[in-house]
Design a protein around this motif. Structure first.
Motif, PDB file in Angstrom:
ATOM      1  N   LEU A   1       0.857  -1.189   0.000  1.00  7.26           N
ATOM      2  CA  LEU A   1       0.000   0.000   0.000  1.00  7.26           C
ATOM      3  C   LEU A   1       0.886   1.230   0.000  1.00  7.26           C
ATOM      4  O   LEU A   1       1.831   1.309   0.762  1.00  7.26           O
ATOM      5  CB  LEU A   1      -0.871   0.038   1.256  1.00  7.26           C
TER       6      LEU A   1
ATOM      7  N   VAL B   1      -7.439   6.336   1.388  1.00  8.45           N
ATOM      8  CA  VAL B   1      -7.752   5.306   2.375  1.00  8.45           C
ATOM      9  C   VAL B   1      -7.469   3.956   1.736  1.00  8.45           C
ATOM     10  O   VAL B   1      -8.144   3.543   0.791  1.00  8.45           O
ATOM     11  CB  VAL B   1      -9.222   5.384   2.825  1.00  8.45           C
ATOM     12  N   LEU B   2      -6.454   3.293   2.228  1.00  9.65           N
ATOM     13  CA  LEU B   2      -6.022   2.038   1.622  1.00  9.65           C
ATOM     14  C   LEU B   2      -6.003   0.932   2.677  1.00  9.65           C
ATOM     15  O   LEU B   2      -5.511   1.137   3.777  1.00  9.65           O
ATOM     16  CB  LEU B   2      -4.617   2.187   1.035  1.00  9.65           C
ATOM     17  N   THR B   3      -6.509  -0.220   2.324  1.00 10.90           N
ATOM     18  CA  THR B   3      -6.543  -1.323   3.281  1.00 10.90           C
ATOM     19  C   THR B   3      -6.214  -2.638   2.589  1.00 10.90           C
ATOM     20  O   THR B   3      -6.393  -2.782   1.392  1.00 10.90           O
ATOM     21  CB  THR B   3      -7.949  -1.465   3.905  1.00 10.90           C
ATOM     22  N   HIS B   4      -5.732  -3.582   3.345  1.00  9.35           N
ATOM     23  CA  HIS B   4      -5.635  -4.937   2.790  1.00  9.35           C
ATOM     24  C   HIS B   4      -5.720  -5.980   3.875  1.00  9.35           C
ATOM     25  O   HIS B   4      -5.480  -5.717   5.048  1.00  9.35           O
ATOM     26  CB  HIS B   4      -4.385  -5.135   1.942  1.00  9.35           C
ATOM     27  N   GLU B   5      -6.085  -7.160   3.439  1.00  7.86           N
ATOM     28  CA  GLU B   5      -6.119  -8.322   4.323  1.00  7.86           C
ATOM     29  C   GLU B   5      -5.586  -9.505   3.541  1.00  7.86           C
ATOM     30  O   GLU B   5      -5.814  -9.603   2.347  1.00  7.86           O
ATOM     31  CB  GLU B   5      -7.541  -8.726   4.708  1.00  7.86           C
TER      32      GLU B   5
ATOM     33  N   SER C   1       3.390   0.601   2.937  1.00  5.50           N
ATOM     34  CA  SER C   1       3.278  -0.558   3.817  1.00  5.50           C
ATOM     35  C   SER C   1       3.364  -1.829   2.975  1.00  5.50           C
ATOM     36  O   SER C   1       2.594  -2.013   2.041  1.00  5.50           O
ATOM     37  CB  SER C   1       1.932  -0.470   4.530  1.00  5.50           C
TER      38      SER C   1
ATOM     39  N   HIS D   1      -2.491 -11.348   7.511  1.00  2.54           N
ATOM     40  CA  HIS D   1      -2.168  -9.963   7.827  1.00  2.54           C
ATOM     41  C   HIS D   1      -3.310  -9.038   7.458  1.00  2.54           C
ATOM     42  O   HIS D   1      -4.165  -9.364   6.649  1.00  2.54           O
ATOM     43  CB  HIS D   1      -0.869  -9.504   7.190  1.00  2.54           C
TER      44      HIS D   1
ATOM     45  N   ALA E   1      -3.945  -4.588   7.052  1.00  2.00           N
ATOM     46  CA  ALA E   1      -3.347  -3.264   7.124  1.00  2.00           C
ATOM     47  C   ALA E   1      -4.355  -2.224   6.712  1.00  2.00           C
ATOM     48  O   ALA E   1      -5.269  -2.484   5.938  1.00  2.00           O
ATOM     49  CB  ALA E   1      -2.137  -3.166   6.208  1.00  2.00           C
ATOM     50  N   ALA E   2      -4.187  -1.046   7.243  1.00  2.00           N
ATOM     51  CA  ALA E   2      -5.037   0.064   6.840  1.00  2.00           C
ATOM     52  C   ALA E   2      -4.247   1.362   6.949  1.00  2.00           C
ATOM     53  O   ALA E   2      -3.557   1.594   7.923  1.00  2.00           O
ATOM     54  CB  ALA E   2      -6.278   0.121   7.730  1.00  2.00           C
ATOM     55  N   ILE E   3      -4.346   2.158   5.920  1.00  2.00           N
ATOM     56  CA  ILE E   3      -3.780   3.509   5.959  1.00  2.00           C
ATOM     57  C   ILE E   3      -4.931   4.471   5.720  1.00  2.00           C
ATOM     58  O   ILE E   3      -5.703   4.287   4.782  1.00  2.00           O
ATOM     59  CB  ILE E   3      -2.732   3.724   4.841  1.00  2.00           C
TER      60      ILE E   3
END
Lengths: 308, 308
Positions: A262, A270-274, B258, B273, B275-277
């Motif tokens: 990211l 607004v950036l997210t990942h899983e 990230s 995992h 993550a969030a920005i």
């Protein structure tokens, strides 16, 4: 009859075709267009010069039309490289069914490199479906390296579904996308690897316009000695939304590497990942087996559901 | 009196010290140990030769003891490099309080490179707390590059809390860990960057033994023109559990990258995992402001809670 049974079986596997569909169609077999028909709204033509290939133009305002552009390789050891350009005109709404099937009964390697450029003009909607499949002798090597470059213009919406069914020994999937103001991109990837297969997927999405959104959903299963590398980078350059989700099932001696990335270059991004890598859930297996399935049947049912 | 008020203020900021604590202590100032005292269970000695530094040995079976080993730099432009080794004996249970504070009123750059090797023997438990802090003139450059190599032996448990409070202009944090059978490692990272600061954190954890577990929890705030790069790789070589979670708040013109990385090399490895920005949640801000806080106070309160 230009297409034999083997050809039709491959076309069915990768593009769900039971015959030659109505409307716009281009079937490429072993490097040549064996069937090409345009429709009044979708014009197919040849790209010539340095980068030979197919050009698909979907006229502005087109409604609910589909174009089939599958590729098959049946000649053992055939090496095919093609540059295709797809332009979805303003406010059009269309579906592209691509895909590549290889039948290779030799010891040689068959290989298809498809370089696709997809431009979705302002306000247009595109659904793009691409399936990859290989079959043939045990010593055959089926190689598929798709490169896809996508531009989602202002307010356009694109959904790409990219599936590697089975039988692809080596693949490097490279996808780059640029999402402009209020554009929306969704990429769904499904991948199965077995035996000694290797699959690499590299997705890079630049969200460049305010209100742009992008989503990557990846599901994969790695069996036996196969190896998968998944990399998805989301670069938010403006006020935008981005999400990456990758789930993988690992079995036997397989190895999986997952690297989402990211990059927020704007405080309004607004950036997210899983992500999750793991084995099949034990409870699911036990439940299906208690209903009378063998272990193998239960595993197959779970994997089928997971990759659907 | 070896330590002046400035020294004590720094020691309070990075190690919560209001005086010289009882028990084992080593205070390093500008490259020299100004205070060193061992306890009956925790022995401090000098490492000599090519890699000068401090050796901390915590005797097997030690219970609930703490050792303080803070470092301070007060001489402007001082460049310090030290190799420290920490050995937590079998079945011991101890806390290490490290940390580095820099006071630099010059135009030159002050720099501390601490290379730490931490070995947690079978069945031992360690809590390790490290805080980084810089202060001084606007033109000063405070640089902190910690390298940490951790071995978690069979059945051992380690929790590392690594915090960069503020005032660090440039940091490359490199952490490598090896987790053995039934070992358990938790790394908590908290980071704030401001102005033109740059922070890079690179964590690599190899889970090598059956039943090993590792967890990385990272929270960071990037303000103004600062830049953060967070990379955390989990490599599961066996039946194990691993989880990476990183949450970042981005503000002003800051940029955050990230890159978590999961590598499953065993079908029994379960790696996940998230993550969030993103920016501060608007509702949170409005709620605090409706309670009478100014916008700045509300932002500060939210950031403080987030980084706690």
């Amino acid at each position: 009859m230009k297409l034999n049974n083997l050809d039709m079986d491959l076309l069915n596997s990768v593009a769900g075709m039971h015959g030659i569909p109505k409307g716009a169609v281009n079937i490429r077999r072993d490097g040549e267009a064996v069937i090409r028909q345009s429709s009044s709204n979708i014009i197919l033509s040849s790209l010539t010069g340095n980068k030979p290939g197919l050009k698909v133009e979907i006229k502005p305002g087109t409604r609910n039309e589909t174009v089939h552009v599958p590729v098959i390789l049946t000649q053992p050891g055939f090496q095919d490289k093609v540059y295709n350009t797809f332009i979805v005109g303003e406010d059009a709404d269309a579906t592209i069914i691509a895909g590549c099937g290889i039948h290779n009964n030799s010891h040689a390697s068959s290989r298809h490199d498809g370089i696709h450029e997809i431009i979705i003009r302002r306000g247009a909607r595109l659904k793009y479906i691409e399936k990859h499949y290989g079959e043939g002798g045990e010593k055959a090597q089926n190689i598929l390296n798709p490169t896809t470059i996508i531009t989602v213009e202002k307010g356009a919406v694109a959904e790409l579904e990219m599936v590697q069914i089975k039988g692809v020994d080596d693949t490097i999937r490279s996808t780059k996308a640029y999402v402009h103001e209020k554009g929306n991109l969704k990429i769904v990837e499904r991948l199965l690897t077995q035996g000694e297969q290797r699959a690499e997927s590299d997705i890079e999405i630049y969200i460049e316009g305010d209100g742009g959104a992008a989503q990557v959903l990846s599901r994969s299963v790695a069996q036996e000695n196969s190896y998968q590398l998944f990399r998805a980078a989301l670069i938010g350059k403006t006020a935008c939304l981005g999400h990456v989700e990758c789930d993988a099932i690992i079995m036997d001696n397989a190895r999986i590497k997952s690297i989402p990335e990211l990059m927020a270059e704007d405080a309004e991004a607004v950036l997210t990942h899983e992500a999750a890598i793991g084995k099949i859930a034990g409870e699911q297996l036990i439940k299906l087996m208690s209903l009378g399935l063998t272990e193998k049947e239960a595993v197959d049912a779970i994997l089928e559901g997971f990759l659907k």
